[in-house]
Write a protein that holds these residues in place. Sequence first.
Motif: not given
Length: 337
Positions: A76-82
């Motif tokens: 997910t884009f969220r996981a990538w940012l994390y």
Amino acid sequence: MRADMRLEELGVSRLGGSGLGEVDEPAFSGLAERHRRELHVHCYRMLGSFEDAEDTVQETFLRAWRRRETFEGRSTFRAWLYRIATNACLDLLAKCRPEPATGGEVRWLQPYPDRLLDELPAGEADEPETVAVARETIELAYLVAVQHLAPRPRAVLILRDVLGWPAKEVAELLGDSVNSVNSALQRARAGMREHLPAERQDWTGGEEDAGTRELVRRFTDASVATDIDRLTAMLHDDVRCSMPPTPGLYVGRDSVVNNWIDDGFEGMTGLRAVPTSVNRQPAVAFYHWRKREGAYLPLTIDVLRVTGGAITEITTFHDDQFPRLGLPERLPADGTE
């Protein structure tokens, strides 16, 4: 198909091999901004400093924009940012804090206002265990303990125990093996036990009960009256008191009270107080009367940890934290001065 669905969540139907390369900067910023608050809290747990966390989130967004073509939808884009945010934190720690905190004191610690924590996504709010973990791991006692861990075990602990990432994904993020991650997690948990309250139920965790609210009220009244005897009666035998970034950790009722007396607190006049809350803990902001300005101006903020009907920890912050916490910059005269 699963990757396409994740890309569709971003409003991007087909990227081919170009990652997010076709997304313009305003659109990309809009996607990233959705996750700002939770990324900020993640960086805050890693760093213990609100300001450093702000800088690191900005660095995260900058890195993400520069590397947008590397995002291909496998996560997910969220996981990538994390992933980017965690590595940005590790880079900052390596540069500015090569050694973790020692001696139970964290001089760079800053408070986190509850009004900003309320901005976190509420998607998992129906899970009581998730809510409890979120509360406990934002309290100052947890943050102080975390800062005593080396950076990589610290990252492993937060990713595994707070965010619930699988060991395999943490290993990929850090470039380690799953065995190394599991070993780091064991070391981190052992380190936390050395610095956390003895029992998990000793944490403030959860909503304040009536007894806690009454204790905070009595603490506030006694503080405004600078009544040392009344304050002393509310302190636990092994109460801890600190005032970051000022050096000094005072442990034990006598040590804390003697420090108050040495600092000239006894007999001080012209105080007013405003109740607030930070890091999901009760707090009291104190103002001091300044005749020249004709108003009460910010003095200090006491953040309390309460255990078994007694105050077990007082973390005091300076007046420079008032604006961030949304507190008034001054209180008007009340006719008594």
